[in-house]
Design an enzyme around this catalytic site. Structure first.
Site, PDB file in Angstrom:
ATOM      1  N   SER A  80     -25.639 -62.034  71.597  1.00  0.00           N
ATOM      2  CA  SER A  80     -25.880 -60.855  70.930  1.00  0.00           C
ATOM      3  C   SER A  80     -27.311 -60.249  71.575  1.00  0.00           C
ATOM      4  CB  SER A  80     -25.951 -60.819  69.690  1.00  0.00           C
ATOM      5  OG  SER A  80     -26.438 -59.616  69.168  1.00  0.00           O
ATOM      6  N   TYR A  83     -28.200 -64.909  61.216  1.00  0.00           N
ATOM      7  CA  TYR A  83     -27.222 -64.540  61.934  1.00  0.00           C
ATOM      8  C   TYR A  83     -27.713 -64.611  63.335  1.00  0.00           C
ATOM      9  CZ  TYR A  83     -24.378 -61.905  65.123  1.00  0.00           C
ATOM     10  OH  TYR A  83     -23.670 -61.623  66.297  1.00  0.00           O
ATOM     11  N   LYS A 140     -27.286 -67.069  66.880  1.00  0.00           N
ATOM     12  CA  LYS A 140     -26.902 -66.945  68.379  1.00  0.00           C
ATOM     13  C   LYS A 140     -27.891 -67.451  69.208  1.00  0.00           C
ATOM     14  CE  LYS A 140     -23.366 -64.616  67.551  1.00  0.00           C
ATOM     15  NZ  LYS A 140     -22.065 -65.181  67.888  1.00  0.00           N
TER      16      LYS A 140
HETATM   17  P1  NAD Z   1     -14.996 -60.611  64.068  1.00  0.00           P
HETATM   18  O1  NAD Z   1     -15.357 -60.890  62.572  1.00  0.00           O
HETATM   19  O2  NAD Z   1     -14.082 -59.320  63.942  1.00  0.00           O
HETATM   20  O3  NAD Z   1     -14.032 -61.601  64.871  1.00  0.00           O
HETATM   21  C1  NAD Z   1     -14.531 -62.826  64.655  1.00  0.00           C
HETATM   22  C2  NAD Z   1     -13.209 -63.727  64.354  1.00  0.00           C
HETATM   23  O4  NAD Z   1     -13.429 -65.197  64.332  1.00  0.00           O
HETATM   24  C3  NAD Z   1     -12.290 -63.216  63.063  1.00  0.00           C
HETATM   25  O5  NAD Z   1     -11.151 -63.142  63.379  1.00  0.00           O
HETATM   26  C4  NAD Z   1     -12.549 -64.463  62.265  1.00  0.00           C
HETATM   27  O6  NAD Z   1     -11.420 -64.768  61.351  1.00  0.00           O
HETATM   28  C5  NAD Z   1     -12.857 -65.788  63.254  1.00  0.00           C
HETATM   29  N1  NAD Z   1     -13.401 -66.650  62.753  1.00  0.00           N
HETATM   30  C6  NAD Z   1     -14.691 -66.725  62.291  1.00  0.00           C
HETATM   31  N2  NAD Z   1     -15.040 -68.040  61.817  1.00  0.00           N
HETATM   32  C7  NAD Z   1     -14.121 -68.951  62.412  1.00  0.00           C
HETATM   33  C8  NAD Z   1     -13.853 -70.342  62.424  1.00  0.00           C
HETATM   34  N3  NAD Z   1     -14.770 -71.014  61.891  1.00  0.00           N
HETATM   35  N4  NAD Z   1     -12.771 -70.863  62.938  1.00  0.00           N
HETATM   36  C9  NAD Z   1     -11.716 -69.946  63.576  1.00  0.00           C
HETATM   37  N5  NAD Z   1     -12.139 -68.610  63.450  1.00  0.00           N
HETATM   38  C10 NAD Z   1     -13.199 -67.968  62.961  1.00  0.00           C
HETATM   39  O7  NAD Z   1     -16.170 -60.237  64.674  1.00  0.00           O
HETATM   40  P2  NAD Z   1     -16.208 -59.306  66.317  1.00  0.00           P
HETATM   41  O8  NAD Z   1     -17.160 -58.182  66.176  1.00  0.00           O
HETATM   42  O9  NAD Z   1     -15.100 -59.321  67.056  1.00  0.00           O
HETATM   43  O10 NAD Z   1     -17.226 -60.376  67.178  1.00  0.00           O
HETATM   44  C11 NAD Z   1     -16.898 -61.436  67.804  1.00  0.00           C
HETATM   45  C12 NAD Z   1     -18.198 -62.206  68.261  1.00  0.00           C
HETATM   46  O11 NAD Z   1     -19.042 -61.265  68.882  1.00  0.00           O
HETATM   47  C13 NAD Z   1     -18.890 -62.800  67.242  1.00  0.00           C
HETATM   48  O12 NAD Z   1     -19.468 -64.025  67.481  1.00  0.00           O
HETATM   49  C14 NAD Z   1     -20.331 -61.920  66.817  1.00  0.00           C
HETATM   50  O13 NAD Z   1     -21.238 -62.538  66.410  1.00  0.00           O
HETATM   51  C15 NAD Z   1     -20.345 -61.554  68.401  1.00  0.00           C
HETATM   52  N6  NAD Z   1     -20.818 -60.224  68.322  1.00  0.00           N
HETATM   53  C16 NAD Z   1     -20.271 -59.114  67.705  1.00  0.00           C
HETATM   54  C17 NAD Z   1     -21.080 -57.913  67.736  1.00  0.00           C
HETATM   55  C18 NAD Z   1     -20.593 -56.714  67.179  1.00  0.00           C
HETATM   56  O14 NAD Z   1     -21.420 -55.585  66.723  1.00  0.00           O
HETATM   57  N7  NAD Z   1     -19.367 -56.655  66.686  1.00  0.00           N
HETATM   58  C19 NAD Z   1     -22.061 -57.895  68.675  1.00  0.00           C
HETATM   59  C20 NAD Z   1     -22.683 -58.864  69.171  1.00  0.00           C
HETATM   60  C21 NAD Z   1     -22.336 -60.116  69.271  1.00  0.00           C
HETATM   61  C1  WQD Z   2     -26.920 -49.052  64.299  1.00  0.00           C
HETATM   62  C2  WQD Z   2     -28.011 -47.789  64.111  1.00  0.00           C
HETATM   63  C3  WQD Z   2     -29.054 -48.300  62.114  1.00  0.00           C
HETATM   64  C4  WQD Z   2     -25.802 -47.930  59.389  1.00  0.00           C
HETATM   65  C5  WQD Z   2     -26.110 -54.769  64.479  1.00  0.00           C
HETATM   66  C6  WQD Z   2     -26.405 -56.247  64.605  1.00  0.00           C
HETATM   67  C7  WQD Z   2     -26.481 -56.845  65.800  1.00  0.00           C
HETATM   68  C8  WQD Z   2     -25.217 -56.508  66.625  1.00  0.00           C
HETATM   69  C9  WQD Z   2     -24.561 -55.156  66.415  1.00  0.00           C
HETATM   70  C10 WQD Z   2     -23.762 -58.653  66.214  1.00  0.00           C
HETATM   71  C11 WQD Z   2     -29.557 -48.562  63.460  1.00  0.00           C
HETATM   72  C12 WQD Z   2     -28.312 -46.885  61.743  1.00  0.00           C
HETATM   73  C13 WQD Z   2     -26.557 -47.848  60.773  1.00  0.00           C
HETATM   74  C14 WQD Z   2     -25.837 -47.051  58.572  1.00  0.00           C
HETATM   75  C15 WQD Z   2     -27.640 -45.980  59.700  1.00  0.00           C
HETATM   76  N1  WQD Z   2     -23.977 -57.522  65.889  1.00  0.00           N
HETATM   77  N2  WQD Z   2     -27.469 -46.879  60.829  1.00  0.00           N
HETATM   78  N3  WQD Z   2     -26.887 -45.966  58.934  1.00  0.00           N
HETATM   79  O1  WQD Z   2     -28.237 -52.789  63.773  1.00  0.00           O
HETATM   80  O2  WQD Z   2     -28.122 -51.974  66.050  1.00  0.00           O
HETATM   81  O3  WQD Z   2     -26.966 -53.979  65.366  1.00  0.00           O
HETATM   82  O4  WQD Z   2     -24.665 -54.792  65.171  1.00  0.00           O
HETATM   83  O5  WQD Z   2     -24.410 -59.361  66.964  1.00  0.00           O
HETATM   84  O6  WQD Z   2     -26.868 -58.156  65.966  1.00  0.00           O
HETATM   85  O7  WQD Z   2     -27.876 -56.243  64.151  1.00  0.00           O
HETATM   86  O8  WQD Z   2     -26.054 -51.753  64.503  1.00  0.00           O
HETATM   87  O9  WQD Z   2     -24.362 -50.328  63.718  1.00  0.00           O
HETATM   88  O10 WQD Z   2     -25.677 -51.727  62.000  1.00  0.00           O
HETATM   89  O11 WQD Z   2     -26.825 -49.753  63.293  1.00  0.00           O
HETATM   90  O12 WQD Z   2     -28.546 -45.122  59.831  1.00  0.00           O
HETATM   91  O13 WQD Z   2     -25.122 -46.815  57.479  1.00  0.00           O
HETATM   92  O14 WQD Z   2     -27.558 -47.116  63.185  1.00  0.00           O
HETATM   93  O15 WQD Z   2     -30.625 -48.205  61.429  1.00  0.00           O
HETATM   94  O16 WQD Z   2     -30.542 -47.580  64.143  1.00  0.00           O
HETATM   95  P1  WQD Z   2     -27.491 -52.640  64.799  1.00  0.00           P
HETATM   96  P2  WQD Z   2     -25.791 -50.892  63.465  1.00  0.00           P
END
Ligand code: NAD
Ligand code: WQD
Length: 338
Positions: A124, A149, A153
């Protein structure tokens, strides 16, 4: 090519499975259904028009994972499985370290025992922490993270780097995602958060459909063009396509590769609200609230390295992201069926 996709029924995993299968890859999914519905599996199958293997198993279950590697011929792994809610991770650090870090250790051990040494990992942009200035480049220092979290990562990135140093037969790709939003064009797959959404776009779509009264904008006194936080929103299908390039990379050469997956463009919270209103024709009521702890003013990606080395760049703009998020929300007001 056969790819094990951990967390493959989740938001990003499900979209990636569709693109992988459409590209002719044999996909095997392992998911414990902790943060998804099983119906996401049916939706993927309906979109690609074919069946594929799903194991309902926790990645911390070594015996269960061993069995999958014995039954299937796995060439490489895309590792999405993990917990991802920043606020929850502050409340439950042990659960986050156990699921994310310990889960990854178990997975890597089982992979090594089966001679599978190719992995693409969901990292991330959060690993860049508070102190780097956008556009963020892959060579910047990482680790200044503010919550458990993000630390999971960062720790997993460290583990994977150490693993490669110890044995350079591994091929490891760390993908640092920026802010994935949007949904599949069909409107049948999208993001389905539990309870009150933490992230901006699902909050906006739930306000638009009448589930929530109004959006709270977390601060309008940042040093940005309109005072609200600026982020690099990327369409989930572009992100999914980036994984195909990453898997091809780990399949074709050994090494430790790190890429940002973002668009390189920053939009403020109010820019996103406006773009969504235009795409949906719905007005989004909002109020300005306090800053959210841990938030930074601006975060967007340099896209050069992913383009130069993977030949990948995001193609879908903010309008399309908003249209597709809205289509998913209107067609599935309550998310995936139970
Ligand atoms: P998500 O929660 O929708 O998907 C994760 C999936 O993993 C889910 O289906 C959950 O059931 C499964 N899971 C969790 N723990 C598990 C375990 N121990 N064993 C087997 N399955 C398990 O999340 P997402 O948004 O699709 O994110 C996917 C990956 O990308 C995550 O690692 C997340 O940290 C990373 N990521 C997401 C974002 C975002 O904003 N969505 C941003 C950066 C990184
Ligand atoms: C985006 C912008 C908020 C909600 C997070 C995780 C990051 C990654 C992606 C997993 C910011 C603003 C949000 C609301 C708002 N996830 N906001 N009102 O914080 O950039 O990233 O998700 O890895 O690790 O930290 O994403 O969508 O929460 O926020 O004003 O109700 O929207 O302050 O500026 P963020 P976000």
């Amino acid at each position: 090519m056969s790819v094990l996709v951990t967390g493959g029924l989740g938001y990003i995993g499900s979209h990636t499975c569709v693109e992988l299968i459409n590209a002719g890859v044999d996909v095997v999914v392992v998911d414990n259904l902790y943060n998804c519905k099983k119906s996401s599996y049916d939706r993927i199958k309906a979109l690609v028009g074919r069946d594929f293997k799903l194991y309902i198993c926790d990645i911390r279950d070594k015996q269960g994972l061993n069995q999958i590697f014995e039954e299937e011929k796995i060439d490489s792994v895309i590792h999405f499985a993990g917990l991802k809610a920043v606020g929850e991770s502050v409340e439950k650090p042990l659960e986050y370290f156990d699921n994310n870090v310990n889960g990854t250790l178990v997975l890597l051990d089982v992979m090594r025992n089966h001679g599978c040494k190719k992995i693409v990992f969901s990292s991330s942009a959060t690993v860049y922490g508070l102190n780097n200035v956008s556009p963020l480049t892959e060579d910047m220092e990482v680790g200044g993270v503010t919550n458990p979290y993000g630390r999971t990562k960062y720790m997993i990135e460290c583990i994977l780097k150490d693993l490669y140093t110890s044995d350079n037969e591994w091929s490891i790709c760390l993908l640092r995602y920026f802010n994935p939003i949007g949904a599949h064009k069909s409107g049948t797959m999208g993001e389905d958060p539990n309870g009150i959404p933490n992230n901006l776009m699902p909050y906006i779509t739930q306000v638009a459909i009448g589930k929530r009264e109004q959006l709270t904008v977390y601060g309008n006194d940042y040093d940005t063009h309109d005072g609200t936080g600026v982020r690099d929103y990327i369409h989930v299908v572009d992100l999914a396509l980036g994984h195909i390039k990453a898997v091809e990379k780990v399949e074709s050469e050994n090494g430790l590769f790190i890429y940002n997956l973002g668009t390189g463009i920053g939009y403020s919270v109010l820019d996103v609200v406006k773009a969504f209103e235009k795409a949906s024709n719905v007005t989004i009521p909002y109020k300005i609230g306090a800053r959210r702890a841990g938030d930074i003013a601006t975060c967007y990606s340099s896209t050069k390295k992913a383009f130069d080395e993977l030949g990948w760049k995001a193609e879908r703009g903010i309008e399309e992201m908003c249209e597709d998020s809205w289509r998913w929300q209107t067609q599935n007001p309550n998310g995936y069926p139970d």
